[in-house]
Write a protein that holds these residues in place. Sequence first.
Motif, mmCIF file in Angstrom:
data_model
loop_
_atom_site.group_PDB
_atom_site.id
_atom_site.type_symbol
_atom_site.label_atom_id
_atom_site.label_comp_id
_atom_site.label_asym_id
_atom_site.label_seq_id
_atom_site.Cartn_x
_atom_site.Cartn_y
_atom_site.Cartn_z
ATOM 1 N N ARG A 47 0.920 -1.194 0.049
ATOM 2 C CA ARG A 47 0.077 0.016 -0.008
ATOM 3 C C ARG A 47 0.929 1.146 0.101
ATOM 4 O O ARG A 47 0.642 2.298 -0.609
ATOM 5 C CB ARG A 47 -0.906 0.033 1.158
ATOM 6 N N GLN A 48 2.130 1.245 0.831
ATOM 7 C CA GLN A 48 2.820 2.314 0.896
ATOM 8 C C GLN A 48 3.235 2.389 -0.537
ATOM 9 O O GLN A 48 3.674 3.656 -0.624
ATOM 10 C CB GLN A 48 3.761 1.947 1.895
ATOM 11 N N LEU A 49 3.881 1.445 -1.038
ATOM 12 C CA LEU A 49 4.587 1.709 -2.426
ATOM 13 C C LEU A 49 3.372 2.356 -3.513
ATOM 14 O O LEU A 49 3.705 2.657 -4.410
ATOM 15 C CB LEU A 49 5.207 0.304 -2.787
ATOM 16 N N ARG A 50 2.417 2.017 -3.322
ATOM 17 C CA ARG A 50 1.246 2.586 -4.230
ATOM 18 C C ARG A 50 1.022 3.954 -3.943
ATOM 19 O O ARG A 50 0.296 4.595 -4.904
ATOM 20 C CB ARG A 50 -0.118 1.741 -4.008
ATOM 21 N N LEU A 51 1.691 4.404 -3.157
ATOM 22 C CA LEU A 51 1.688 6.009 -2.772
ATOM 23 C C LEU A 51 2.771 6.612 -3.494
ATOM 24 O O LEU A 51 3.121 7.766 -2.975
ATOM 25 C CB LEU A 51 1.540 6.511 -1.405
ATOM 26 N N THR A 52 3.531 5.874 -4.203
ATOM 27 C CA THR A 52 4.680 6.393 -5.252
ATOM 28 C C THR A 52 4.386 6.365 -6.419
ATOM 29 O O THR A 52 3.579 5.783 -6.858
ATOM 30 C CB THR A 52 5.739 5.748 -4.682
ATOM 31 N N LEU A 106 -6.369 4.236 -3.229
ATOM 32 C CA LEU A 106 -6.205 2.872 -2.663
ATOM 33 C C LEU A 106 -7.340 1.894 -2.786
ATOM 34 O O LEU A 106 -7.051 0.458 -2.273
ATOM 35 C CB LEU A 106 -5.381 2.916 -1.270
ATOM 36 N N ARG A 153 -4.588 8.651 -8.395
ATOM 37 C CA ARG A 153 -3.256 8.031 -8.927
ATOM 38 C C ARG A 153 -2.517 8.954 -9.431
ATOM 39 O O ARG A 153 -1.436 8.966 -9.428
ATOM 40 C CB ARG A 153 -3.985 6.736 -9.788
ATOM 41 N N VAL A 209 -1.100 11.407 -6.892
ATOM 42 C CA VAL A 209 -0.264 10.738 -5.984
ATOM 43 C C VAL A 209 1.187 10.334 -6.792
ATOM 44 O O VAL A 209 2.255 10.749 -6.422
ATOM 45 C CB VAL A 209 -0.609 9.337 -5.445
ATOM 46 N N ALA A 210 1.118 9.642 -7.986
ATOM 47 C CA ALA A 210 2.075 9.434 -8.739
ATOM 48 C C ALA A 210 3.017 10.817 -9.100
ATOM 49 O O ALA A 210 4.303 10.868 -9.471
ATOM 50 C CB ALA A 210 1.898 8.677 -10.098
ATOM 51 N N LEU A 243 -0.108 6.515 6.274
ATOM 52 C CA LEU A 243 -1.078 5.585 6.431
ATOM 53 C C LEU A 243 -1.082 4.911 7.773
ATOM 54 O O LEU A 243 0.069 4.869 8.294
ATOM 55 C CB LEU A 243 -1.080 4.372 5.236
ATOM 56 N N LEU A 258 12.153 6.720 -6.162
ATOM 57 C CA LEU A 258 10.889 6.473 -6.825
ATOM 58 C C LEU A 258 10.434 7.850 -7.364
ATOM 59 O O LEU A 258 9.588 7.947 -8.338
ATOM 60 C CB LEU A 258 10.159 5.828 -6.066
ATOM 61 N N PHE A 259 10.353 8.792 -6.472
ATOM 62 C CA PHE A 259 9.887 10.169 -6.932
ATOM 63 C C PHE A 259 10.943 11.085 -7.778
ATOM 64 O O PHE A 259 10.587 12.185 -8.184
ATOM 65 C CB PHE A 259 9.364 11.041 -5.754
#
Lengths: 243, 299
Positions: free
Chosen positions: A82-87, B55, B71, B74-75, B83, B104-105
Amino acid sequence: MGVLLAAEVRRILRSPRFLIFTVGFPVVYFLIFSGLYGQGDTPDGAATTVYLMVSMAAFGAISASVSTGGRVAVERQAGWNRQLRLTPLPGWAYLVVKAAVAMLVALPALVLVFLVAGLFKHVDLTALEWLRVFVAAWIGVLPFAAIGLFIGQMATADSAQGMATVTMLLFSLLGGLFIPAFLLPSAMATIARLLPSYWIADTARAAVAGDAPALQGILVCVIWLAAAGGLAVWRYRRDSLRV
Amino acid sequence: MDESTPVAIRGLVKAYGAIRAVDGVDLEIGRGEVVALLGPNGAGKSTTIDALLGLTRPDEGEVRLFGRSPREAVAGGSVGAMLQSGGFPDDATAGELVKLTAALFKKPARPAIERAGITGYAGQRYGRLSGGQKQRVRFAVALVGDPELLVLDEPTAAMDVGARREFWAAMREYGRTVLFATHYLAEAEEFADRVVLLRAGRVVADGSVAEVRALAAGRVVSAVIPAVPGADDREIDSELATLPGVTAVARQGRRSLLTCDDSDTALRALLLKHETAHDIEVTAHGLEDAFVQLTGEDN
Protein backbone atom coordinates in the motif's frame (compact mmCIF):
# COMPACT_ATOMS: atom_id res chain seq x y z
CA MET A 1 12.46 0.02 -10.53
CA GLY A 2 16.19 -0.56 -10.32
CA VAL A 3 16.33 1.13 -6.93
CA LEU A 4 13.52 -0.95 -5.55
CA LEU A 5 15.23 -4.09 -6.83
CA ALA A 6 18.49 -3.08 -5.19
CA ALA A 7 16.75 -2.30 -1.91
CA GLU A 8 14.93 -5.63 -1.95
CA VAL A 9 18.10 -7.60 -2.60
CA ARG A 10 19.94 -5.74 0.16
CA ARG A 11 17.20 -6.64 2.62
CA ILE A 12 17.26 -10.31 1.69
CA LEU A 13 21.02 -10.54 2.00
CA ARG A 14 20.65 -9.24 5.54
CA SER A 15 18.60 -12.24 6.53
CA PRO A 16 20.87 -15.04 7.76
CA ARG A 17 17.94 -17.42 7.66
CA PHE A 18 17.70 -17.00 3.92
CA LEU A 19 21.35 -17.83 3.36
CA ILE A 20 21.25 -20.91 5.55
CA PHE A 21 18.10 -22.42 4.12
CA THR A 22 18.33 -21.58 0.48
CA VAL A 23 22.07 -21.62 -0.10
CA GLY A 24 23.41 -23.84 2.65
CA PHE A 25 20.93 -26.72 2.36
CA PRO A 26 21.38 -27.51 -1.35
CA VAL A 27 25.16 -27.44 -1.03
CA VAL A 28 25.11 -29.73 2.01
CA TYR A 29 22.62 -32.11 0.34
CA PHE A 30 24.79 -32.21 -2.74
CA LEU A 31 27.87 -33.10 -0.72
CA ILE A 32 26.02 -35.81 1.18
CA PHE A 33 24.38 -37.38 -1.87
CA SER A 34 27.45 -37.22 -4.06
CA GLY A 35 29.47 -38.76 -1.22
CA LEU A 36 26.93 -41.60 -0.90
CA TYR A 37 26.36 -42.40 -4.54
CA GLY A 38 29.86 -41.74 -5.78
CA GLN A 39 31.05 -41.69 -9.32
CA GLY A 40 29.07 -44.41 -11.10
CA ASP A 41 27.14 -43.73 -14.27
CA THR A 42 23.36 -43.43 -14.33
CA PRO A 43 21.34 -45.20 -17.01
CA ASP A 44 21.05 -42.09 -19.15
CA GLY A 45 24.81 -41.84 -19.34
CA ALA A 46 25.58 -38.70 -17.36
CA ALA A 47 27.94 -38.95 -14.44
CA THR A 48 26.06 -39.33 -11.16
CA THR A 49 27.78 -36.36 -9.69
CA VAL A 50 26.71 -34.09 -12.52
CA TYR A 51 23.21 -35.51 -12.21
CA LEU A 52 23.13 -34.75 -8.49
CA MET A 53 24.71 -31.36 -8.99
CA VAL A 54 21.94 -30.30 -11.35
CA SER A 55 19.22 -31.74 -9.09
CA MET A 56 20.48 -29.98 -5.98
CA ALA A 57 21.14 -26.70 -7.79
CA ALA A 58 17.58 -26.85 -9.12
CA PHE A 59 16.26 -27.67 -5.66
CA GLY A 60 18.12 -24.69 -4.16
CA ALA A 61 16.97 -22.34 -6.88
CA ILE A 62 13.36 -23.48 -6.54
CA SER A 63 13.43 -23.17 -2.79
CA ALA A 64 14.97 -19.68 -2.91
CA SER A 65 12.58 -18.32 -5.51
CA VAL A 66 9.41 -19.80 -4.02
CA SER A 67 10.18 -18.66 -0.49
CA THR A 68 11.08 -15.18 -1.74
CA GLY A 69 7.66 -14.92 -3.30
CA GLY A 70 6.19 -16.02 0.01
CA ARG A 71 7.77 -13.01 1.69
CA VAL A 72 5.37 -10.83 -0.27
CA ALA A 73 2.57 -12.06 1.99
CA VAL A 74 4.31 -10.65 5.06
CA GLU A 75 4.81 -7.29 3.41
CA ARG A 76 1.27 -7.26 2.15
CA GLN A 77 -0.06 -7.83 5.64
CA ALA A 78 2.15 -5.07 7.03
CA GLY A 79 0.97 -2.65 4.35
CA TRP A 80 4.24 -2.16 2.49
CA ASN A 81 2.64 -2.60 -0.92
CA ARG A 82 0.00 0.00 0.00
CA GLN A 83 2.83 2.31 0.89
CA LEU A 84 4.49 1.68 -2.47
CA ARG A 85 1.22 2.46 -4.19
CA LEU A 86 1.61 6.00 -2.84
CA THR A 87 4.67 6.42 -5.06
CA PRO A 88 4.96 6.72 -8.85
CA LEU A 89 5.82 3.00 -9.01
CA PRO A 90 3.14 1.31 -11.15
CA GLY A 91 1.52 -1.91 -9.92
CA TRP A 92 3.01 -4.03 -12.71
CA ALA A 93 6.48 -2.78 -11.80
CA TYR A 94 5.97 -3.98 -8.24
CA LEU A 95 5.16 -7.48 -9.48
CA VAL A 96 8.03 -7.45 -11.98
CA VAL A 97 10.47 -6.39 -9.26
CA LYS A 98 9.23 -9.14 -6.96
CA ALA A 99 9.64 -11.72 -9.71
CA ALA A 100 13.09 -10.34 -10.54
CA VAL A 101 14.10 -10.61 -6.89
CA ALA A 102 12.99 -14.24 -6.88
CA MET A 103 15.14 -14.84 -9.97
CA LEU A 104 18.15 -13.11 -8.45
CA VAL A 105 18.05 -14.93 -5.15
CA ALA A 106 18.07 -18.21 -7.06
CA LEU A 107 21.55 -17.36 -8.33
CA PRO A 108 23.61 -18.04 -5.19
CA ALA A 109 22.19 -21.55 -4.87
CA LEU A 110 22.98 -22.32 -8.50
CA VAL A 111 26.43 -20.80 -8.47
CA LEU A 112 27.47 -22.29 -5.14
CA VAL A 113 26.39 -25.84 -5.94
CA PHE A 114 28.16 -25.61 -9.29
CA LEU A 115 31.23 -24.14 -7.63
CA VAL A 116 31.40 -26.82 -4.97
CA ALA A 117 30.88 -29.51 -7.61
CA GLY A 118 33.62 -28.08 -9.79
CA LEU A 119 36.14 -27.44 -7.03
CA PHE A 120 35.65 -30.41 -4.73
CA LYS A 121 33.76 -33.08 -6.64
CA HIS A 122 35.77 -33.17 -9.84
CA VAL A 123 32.97 -32.10 -12.12
CA ASP A 124 35.00 -31.12 -15.11
CA LEU A 125 32.98 -29.16 -17.66
CA THR A 126 34.20 -26.75 -20.29
CA ALA A 127 33.43 -23.07 -19.88
CA LEU A 128 30.74 -23.37 -22.53
CA GLU A 129 29.15 -26.35 -20.77
CA TRP A 130 29.13 -24.48 -17.46
CA LEU A 131 27.52 -21.51 -19.15
CA ARG A 132 24.87 -23.68 -20.82
CA VAL A 133 23.93 -25.55 -17.65
CA PHE A 134 23.80 -22.31 -15.71
CA VAL A 135 21.61 -20.46 -18.21
CA ALA A 136 19.26 -23.42 -18.67
CA ALA A 137 18.79 -23.89 -14.93
CA TRP A 138 18.32 -20.20 -14.34
CA ILE A 139 15.66 -19.78 -17.02
CA GLY A 140 13.96 -22.83 -15.55
CA VAL A 141 13.45 -20.88 -12.32
CA LEU A 142 10.95 -18.52 -14.01
CA PRO A 143 7.82 -20.63 -13.34
CA PHE A 144 8.83 -20.85 -9.68
CA ALA A 145 9.24 -17.11 -9.36
CA ALA A 146 5.63 -16.85 -10.56
CA ILE A 147 4.44 -19.64 -8.26
CA GLY A 148 6.11 -17.93 -5.30
CA LEU A 149 4.52 -14.63 -6.22
CA PHE A 150 1.11 -16.25 -6.38
CA ILE A 151 1.63 -17.73 -2.91
CA GLY A 152 2.70 -14.30 -1.69
CA GLN A 153 -0.43 -12.70 -3.08
CA MET A 154 -2.74 -15.39 -1.76
CA ALA A 155 -1.37 -16.48 1.62
CA THR A 156 -1.53 -14.63 4.91
CA ALA A 157 1.66 -13.62 6.67
CA ASP A 158 1.31 -16.62 8.98
CA SER A 159 0.62 -19.25 6.36
CA ALA A 160 3.00 -18.03 3.65
CA GLN A 161 6.16 -19.67 4.96
CA GLY A 162 4.47 -23.02 5.41
CA MET A 163 2.81 -22.91 2.02
CA ALA A 164 6.08 -21.98 0.35
CA THR A 165 7.91 -24.84 2.06
CA VAL A 166 5.27 -27.41 1.19
CA THR A 167 5.10 -26.20 -2.40
CA MET A 168 8.85 -26.29 -2.79
CA LEU A 169 9.14 -29.77 -1.28
CA LEU A 170 6.27 -31.20 -3.33
CA PHE A 171 7.70 -29.88 -6.57
CA SER A 172 11.17 -31.13 -5.68
CA LEU A 173 10.01 -34.61 -4.64
CA LEU A 174 7.43 -35.19 -7.38
CA GLY A 175 9.69 -33.61 -9.97
CA GLY A 176 12.36 -36.19 -9.26
CA LEU A 177 14.99 -33.94 -7.77
CA PHE A 178 15.53 -36.18 -4.74
CA ILE A 179 14.63 -39.50 -6.30
CA PRO A 180 15.57 -39.60 -9.96
CA ALA A 181 12.54 -39.88 -12.21
CA PHE A 182 13.88 -43.00 -13.93
CA LEU A 183 13.67 -44.80 -10.58
CA LEU A 184 10.06 -43.75 -10.02
CA PRO A 185 7.07 -45.97 -10.84
CA SER A 186 5.68 -45.09 -14.26
CA ALA A 187 2.61 -43.26 -12.93
CA MET A 188 4.86 -41.05 -10.80
CA ALA A 189 7.19 -40.51 -13.71
CA THR A 190 4.26 -39.33 -15.79
CA ILE A 191 3.35 -36.85 -13.09
CA ALA A 192 6.95 -35.71 -12.87
CA ARG A 193 6.94 -34.88 -16.55
CA LEU A 194 4.06 -32.47 -16.00
CA LEU A 195 6.03 -30.43 -13.47
CA PRO A 196 8.47 -27.59 -14.18
CA SER A 197 10.75 -28.97 -11.45
CA TYR A 198 11.38 -32.06 -13.57
CA TRP A 199 12.11 -29.99 -16.64
CA ILE A 200 14.39 -27.47 -15.00
CA ALA A 201 16.76 -30.35 -14.19
CA ASP A 202 16.17 -32.24 -17.43
CA THR A 203 16.82 -29.15 -19.53
CA ALA A 204 19.94 -28.28 -17.57
CA ARG A 205 21.30 -31.81 -18.03
CA ALA A 206 20.50 -31.66 -21.73
CA ALA A 207 22.36 -28.37 -21.84
CA VAL A 208 25.46 -29.99 -20.40
CA ALA A 209 25.38 -32.51 -23.21
CA GLY A 210 24.71 -29.75 -25.70
CA ASP A 211 21.21 -31.05 -26.50
CA ALA A 212 18.29 -28.75 -27.22
CA PRO A 213 15.56 -28.60 -24.56
CA ALA A 214 12.64 -30.97 -25.07
CA LEU A 215 9.56 -29.40 -26.58
CA GLN A 216 7.37 -30.88 -23.85
CA GLY A 217 9.64 -29.27 -21.26
CA ILE A 218 9.31 -25.83 -22.79
CA LEU A 219 5.58 -26.27 -23.06
CA VAL A 220 5.15 -27.42 -19.45
CA CYS A 221 7.28 -24.56 -18.12
CA VAL A 222 5.49 -21.92 -20.20
CA ILE A 223 2.08 -23.18 -19.08
CA TRP A 224 3.08 -23.14 -15.41
CA LEU A 225 4.61 -19.69 -15.80
CA ALA A 226 1.52 -18.30 -17.51
CA ALA A 227 -0.92 -19.91 -15.09
CA ALA A 228 0.90 -18.91 -11.88
CA GLY A 229 1.74 -15.47 -13.25
CA GLY A 230 -1.85 -14.89 -14.31
CA LEU A 231 -3.15 -15.97 -10.90
CA ALA A 232 -0.64 -13.71 -9.14
CA VAL A 233 -1.71 -10.70 -11.22
CA TRP A 234 -5.36 -11.52 -10.63
CA ARG A 235 -4.85 -11.71 -6.84
CA TYR A 236 -2.81 -8.53 -6.87
CA ARG A 237 -5.57 -6.64 -8.64
CA ARG A 238 -8.26 -7.96 -6.34
CA ASP A 239 -6.13 -6.95 -3.38
CA SER A 240 -5.58 -3.44 -4.72
CA LEU A 241 -9.23 -2.78 -5.28
CA ARG A 242 -10.55 -4.05 -2.00
CA VAL A 243 -8.08 -3.27 0.69
CA MET B 1 -12.66 21.09 -11.89
CA ASP B 2 -10.38 23.77 -10.52
CA GLU B 3 -6.79 22.64 -10.62
CA SER B 4 -5.90 24.58 -7.52
CA THR B 5 -8.42 22.76 -5.33
CA PRO B 6 -6.40 20.19 -3.38
CA VAL B 7 -9.36 17.97 -2.52
CA ALA B 8 -12.77 17.68 -4.13
CA ILE B 9 -14.90 14.66 -3.14
CA ARG B 10 -18.42 14.34 -4.53
CA GLY B 11 -21.00 11.79 -3.44
CA LEU B 12 -18.44 9.20 -2.37
CA VAL B 13 -19.93 5.79 -1.62
CA LYS B 14 -17.99 2.66 -0.70
CA ALA B 15 -19.64 -0.48 0.60
CA TYR B 16 -18.09 -3.65 1.96
CA GLY B 17 -20.77 -6.27 1.53
CA ALA B 18 -23.90 -4.92 3.15
CA ILE B 19 -22.07 -2.25 5.13
CA ARG B 20 -21.81 1.16 3.55
CA ALA B 21 -18.53 2.29 5.08
CA VAL B 22 -18.80 5.62 3.28
CA ASP B 23 -22.29 6.70 2.39
CA GLY B 24 -22.35 9.86 0.31
CA VAL B 25 -19.48 12.04 1.48
CA ASP B 26 -18.90 15.46 -0.05
CA LEU B 27 -15.77 17.32 0.92
CA GLU B 28 -13.87 20.18 -0.60
CA ILE B 29 -10.61 21.42 0.86
CA GLY B 30 -8.97 24.66 -0.20
CA ARG B 31 -5.29 25.40 -0.50
CA GLY B 32 -3.55 25.87 2.85
CA GLU B 33 -6.39 24.54 4.99
CA VAL B 34 -5.62 22.20 7.87
CA VAL B 35 -8.63 19.95 8.19
CA ALA B 36 -9.33 17.35 10.85
CA LEU B 37 -11.40 14.33 9.90
CA LEU B 38 -12.98 13.31 13.13
CA GLY B 39 -15.19 10.39 13.97
CA PRO B 40 -15.54 7.27 16.07
CA ASN B 41 -14.20 3.91 14.87
CA GLY B 42 -16.09 2.66 11.87
CA ALA B 43 -17.29 6.13 10.89
CA GLY B 44 -15.58 5.81 7.53
CA LYS B 45 -12.45 7.89 8.09
CA SER B 46 -9.95 5.35 6.81
CA THR B 47 -12.13 4.33 3.87
CA THR B 48 -12.50 7.99 2.89
CA ILE B 49 -8.75 8.42 3.07
CA ASP B 50 -8.14 5.22 1.06
CA ALA B 51 -10.48 6.45 -1.66
CA LEU B 52 -8.82 9.85 -1.55
CA LEU B 53 -5.44 8.26 -2.18
CA GLY B 54 -6.68 5.88 -4.83
CA LEU B 55 -6.07 2.84 -2.63
CA THR B 56 -9.65 1.75 -2.98
CA ARG B 57 -12.05 2.23 -5.86
CA PRO B 58 -15.27 4.05 -4.91
CA ASP B 59 -18.59 2.39 -5.73
CA GLU B 60 -20.06 5.79 -6.54
CA GLY B 61 -18.94 9.37 -6.62
CA GLU B 62 -15.77 11.07 -7.65
CA VAL B 63 -12.49 12.09 -6.06
CA ARG B 64 -10.31 14.76 -7.65
CA LEU B 65 -7.04 16.01 -6.21
CA PHE B 66 -5.78 19.18 -7.86
CA GLY B 67 -8.24 18.43 -10.67
CA ARG B 68 -6.65 15.04 -11.31
CA SER B 69 -7.45 11.46 -10.42
CA PRO B 70 -5.97 10.27 -7.10
CA ARG B 71 -3.51 7.96 -8.85
CA GLU B 72 -2.25 10.76 -11.12
CA ALA B 73 -1.93 13.20 -8.25
CA VAL B 74 -0.13 10.65 -6.06
CA ALA B 75 2.23 9.52 -8.83
CA GLY B 76 2.92 13.15 -9.69
CA GLY B 77 4.10 13.81 -6.14
CA SER B 78 1.35 16.33 -5.28
CA VAL B 79 0.13 14.19 -2.42
CA GLY B 80 2.07 12.73 0.47
CA ALA B 81 0.48 10.38 2.95
CA MET B 82 1.03 8.69 6.26
CA LEU B 83 -1.13 5.62 6.41
CA GLN B 84 -2.30 4.11 9.65
CA SER B 85 -1.46 0.70 8.27
CA GLY B 86 1.54 1.85 6.27
CA GLY B 87 3.91 -0.87 7.37
CA PHE B 88 7.50 -0.65 6.34
CA PRO B 89 9.71 -3.70 6.21
CA ASP B 90 11.46 -4.14 9.53
CA ASP B 91 14.72 -5.21 7.93
CA ALA B 92 15.27 -1.96 6.00
CA THR B 93 16.94 1.02 7.66
CA ALA B 94 15.06 4.29 8.11
CA GLY B 95 17.41 6.01 5.69
CA GLU B 96 17.00 3.31 3.05
CA LEU B 97 13.24 3.65 3.18
CA VAL B 98 13.36 7.40 2.66
CA LYS B 99 16.01 7.10 -0.06
CA LEU B 100 14.06 4.40 -1.86
CA THR B 101 10.92 6.54 -1.88
CA ALA B 102 12.95 9.56 -2.93
CA ALA B 103 14.44 7.61 -5.82
CA LEU B 104 10.98 6.51 -6.95
CA PHE B 105 9.89 10.17 -6.94
CA LYS B 106 13.22 11.25 -8.46
CA LYS B 107 13.64 13.75 -5.63
CA PRO B 108 16.46 14.22 -3.10
CA ALA B 109 16.00 12.42 0.23
CA ARG B 110 17.96 14.78 2.45
CA PRO B 111 15.39 17.61 2.87
CA ALA B 112 12.73 15.14 4.03
CA ILE B 113 15.15 13.42 6.41
CA GLU B 114 16.10 16.73 7.96
CA ARG B 115 12.60 18.15 8.14
CA ALA B 116 11.26 15.05 9.82
CA GLY B 117 14.21 15.09 12.21
CA ILE B 118 15.31 11.49 11.72
CA THR B 119 18.97 12.15 10.87
CA GLY B 120 20.04 10.67 14.20
CA TYR B 121 18.65 7.21 13.52
CA ALA B 122 18.60 7.03 9.71
CA GLY B 123 21.09 4.14 9.84
CA GLN B 124 18.98 2.01 12.17
CA ARG B 125 16.62 -0.71 11.07
CA TYR B 126 12.98 0.30 11.03
CA GLY B 127 12.00 -2.67 13.18
CA ARG B 128 14.26 -1.50 16.00
CA LEU B 129 12.84 2.02 16.27
CA SER B 130 10.36 3.21 18.90
CA GLY B 131 6.75 3.90 17.96
CA GLY B 132 7.33 7.65 17.84
CA GLN B 133 10.48 7.26 15.76
CA LYS B 134 8.66 5.01 13.30
CA GLN B 135 5.97 7.63 12.96
CA ARG B 136 8.63 10.21 12.09
CA VAL B 137 10.15 7.94 9.48
CA ARG B 138 6.70 7.63 7.94
CA PHE B 139 6.42 11.38 8.07
CA ALA B 140 9.75 11.72 6.25
CA VAL B 141 8.54 9.30 3.57
CA ALA B 142 5.34 11.33 3.20
CA LEU B 143 7.40 14.51 2.69
CA VAL B 144 9.77 13.08 0.11
CA GLY B 145 7.76 14.06 -2.96
CA ASP B 146 7.57 17.64 -1.63
CA PRO B 147 3.76 17.36 -1.73
CA GLU B 148 1.23 20.19 -1.83
CA LEU B 149 -1.24 18.09 0.11
CA LEU B 150 -0.52 15.89 3.10
CA VAL B 151 -2.98 13.19 4.09
CA LEU B 152 -2.34 11.77 7.53
CA ASP B 153 -4.23 8.90 9.12
CA GLU B 154 -3.84 9.11 12.90
CA PRO B 155 -0.43 10.77 12.52
CA THR B 156 0.46 11.18 16.17
CA ALA B 157 -1.01 7.97 17.56
CA ALA B 158 2.31 6.70 18.92
CA MET B 159 3.68 10.05 20.09
CA ASP B 160 3.77 11.54 23.55
CA VAL B 161 2.52 15.06 24.18
CA GLY B 162 5.87 16.73 23.55
CA ALA B 163 6.50 14.82 20.33
CA ARG B 164 2.99 15.61 19.18
CA ARG B 165 3.53 19.35 19.66
CA GLU B 166 6.84 19.16 17.84
CA PHE B 167 5.22 17.26 15.02
CA TRP B 168 2.53 19.86 14.56
CA ALA B 169 5.01 22.70 14.81
CA ALA B 170 6.95 21.11 11.94
CA MET B 171 3.70 20.71 10.04
CA ARG B 172 2.75 24.37 10.55
CA GLU B 173 6.17 25.45 9.41
CA TYR B 174 5.81 23.30 6.32
CA GLY B 175 2.66 25.29 5.53
CA ARG B 176 0.88 22.94 3.13
CA THR B 177 -2.67 21.75 2.87
CA VAL B 178 -3.28 19.04 5.45
CA LEU B 179 -6.08 16.55 5.94
CA PHE B 180 -5.68 14.41 9.02
CA ALA B 181 -7.86 11.79 10.63
CA THR B 182 -7.78 11.60 14.37
CA HIS B 183 -9.46 10.25 17.46
CA TYR B 184 -7.97 12.99 19.58
CA LEU B 185 -10.46 15.81 19.95
CA ALA B 186 -7.86 17.97 21.61
CA GLU B 187 -5.61 17.53 18.60
CA ALA B 188 -8.38 18.60 16.23
CA GLU B 189 -9.30 21.50 18.48
CA GLU B 190 -5.73 22.68 18.78
CA PHE B 191 -4.29 22.18 15.32
CA ALA B 192 -7.11 22.17 12.78
CA ASP B 193 -8.60 25.21 11.04
CA ARG B 194 -11.59 23.14 10.19
CA VAL B 195 -13.26 20.04 11.53
CA VAL B 196 -15.24 17.51 9.51
CA LEU B 197 -17.24 15.13 11.66
CA LEU B 198 -18.08 11.74 10.21
CA ARG B 199 -20.69 9.39 11.48
CA ALA B 200 -21.74 6.11 9.88
CA GLY B 201 -20.15 7.11 6.61
CA ARG B 202 -21.72 10.55 6.40
CA VAL B 203 -20.55 14.07 7.15
CA VAL B 204 -22.60 15.26 10.12
CA ALA B 205 -20.77 18.53 10.72
CA ASP B 206 -18.28 20.58 8.78
CA GLY B 207 -16.91 23.92 9.87
CA SER B 208 -14.39 25.72 12.02
CA VAL B 209 -13.81 24.32 15.49
CA ALA B 210 -15.98 27.12 16.90
CA GLU B 211 -18.76 26.46 14.41
CA VAL B 212 -18.84 22.75 15.08
CA ARG B 213 -18.83 23.34 18.78
CA ALA B 214 -21.74 25.73 18.32
CA LEU B 215 -23.72 23.04 16.53
CA ALA B 216 -24.08 21.40 19.85
CA ALA B 217 -24.96 24.81 21.11
CA GLY B 218 -26.52 25.81 24.35
CA ARG B 219 -26.12 24.06 27.62
CA VAL B 220 -27.19 20.97 29.38
CA VAL B 221 -29.22 21.22 32.55
CA SER B 222 -29.12 18.00 34.49
CA ALA B 223 -31.09 17.28 37.62
CA VAL B 224 -32.58 14.51 39.67
CA ILE B 225 -36.36 14.81 39.55
CA PRO B 226 -38.11 13.00 42.40
CA ALA B 227 -40.85 10.59 41.45
CA VAL B 228 -44.24 12.06 40.67
CA PRO B 229 -47.27 10.01 41.78
CA GLY B 230 -49.05 8.45 38.83
CA ALA B 231 -46.31 9.18 36.30
CA ASP B 232 -43.35 7.01 35.24
CA ASP B 233 -39.90 8.27 34.23
CA ARG B 234 -40.70 8.35 30.57
CA GLU B 235 -43.79 10.47 31.12
CA ILE B 236 -41.83 12.88 33.27
CA ASP B 237 -39.14 13.19 30.62
CA SER B 238 -41.55 13.75 27.76
CA GLU B 239 -43.26 16.40 29.82
CA LEU B 240 -39.89 18.04 30.56
CA ALA B 241 -39.25 18.24 26.82
CA THR B 242 -42.18 20.64 26.50
CA LEU B 243 -40.68 23.17 28.94
CA PRO B 244 -39.61 26.49 27.39
CA GLY B 245 -35.93 26.59 26.42
CA VAL B 246 -35.57 22.79 26.28
CA THR B 247 -34.76 21.12 22.97
CA ALA B 248 -34.24 17.52 24.02
CA VAL B 249 -34.33 15.29 27.06
CA ALA B 250 -32.30 12.22 27.82
CA ARG B 251 -31.92 10.11 30.91
CA GLN B 252 -28.74 8.98 32.59
CA GLY B 253 -29.50 6.79 35.55
CA ARG B 254 -31.55 8.88 37.95
CA ARG B 255 -30.66 12.06 36.16
CA SER B 256 -32.65 13.81 33.51
CA LEU B 257 -30.45 15.63 30.98
CA LEU B 258 -32.15 18.63 29.40
CA THR B 259 -30.42 19.99 26.31
CA CYS B 260 -31.33 23.66 26.19
CA ASP B 261 -31.08 26.53 23.77
CA ASP B 262 -31.94 28.84 26.69
CA SER B 263 -30.86 27.24 29.93
CA ASP B 264 -31.93 30.17 32.18
CA THR B 265 -35.56 30.02 31.07
CA ALA B 266 -35.51 26.23 31.16
CA LEU B 267 -34.16 26.16 34.71
CA ARG B 268 -36.83 28.58 36.01
CA ALA B 269 -39.57 26.54 34.35
CA LEU B 270 -38.10 23.31 35.70
CA LEU B 271 -38.08 24.57 39.30
CA LEU B 272 -41.63 25.92 38.99
CA LYS B 273 -42.80 22.54 37.80
CA HIS B 274 -40.68 20.36 40.09
CA GLU B 275 -39.70 22.38 43.11
CA THR B 276 -38.00 19.37 44.71
CA ALA B 277 -35.60 18.83 41.80
CA HIS B 278 -32.11 18.56 43.23
CA ASP B 279 -28.40 18.05 42.39
CA ILE B 280 -28.85 20.50 39.56
CA GLU B 281 -25.91 21.08 37.19
CA VAL B 282 -25.63 23.42 34.25
CA THR B 283 -22.79 22.67 31.79
CA ALA B 284 -21.70 24.14 28.47
CA HIS B 285 -20.86 21.97 25.49
CA GLY B 286 -17.29 21.51 24.39
CA LEU B 287 -16.11 20.00 21.14
CA GLU B 288 -16.29 16.68 22.90
CA ASP B 289 -19.99 17.08 23.58
CA ALA B 290 -20.51 18.12 20.00
CA PHE B 291 -18.60 15.03 18.99
CA VAL B 292 -20.60 12.75 21.22
CA GLN B 293 -23.88 14.41 20.37
CA LEU B 294 -23.31 14.47 16.62
CA THR B 295 -21.75 11.06 16.27
CA GLY B 296 -23.75 9.20 18.88
CA GLU B 297 -26.14 6.47 17.83
CA ASP B 298 -29.32 8.18 18.96
CA ASN B 299 -29.68 11.87 18.85
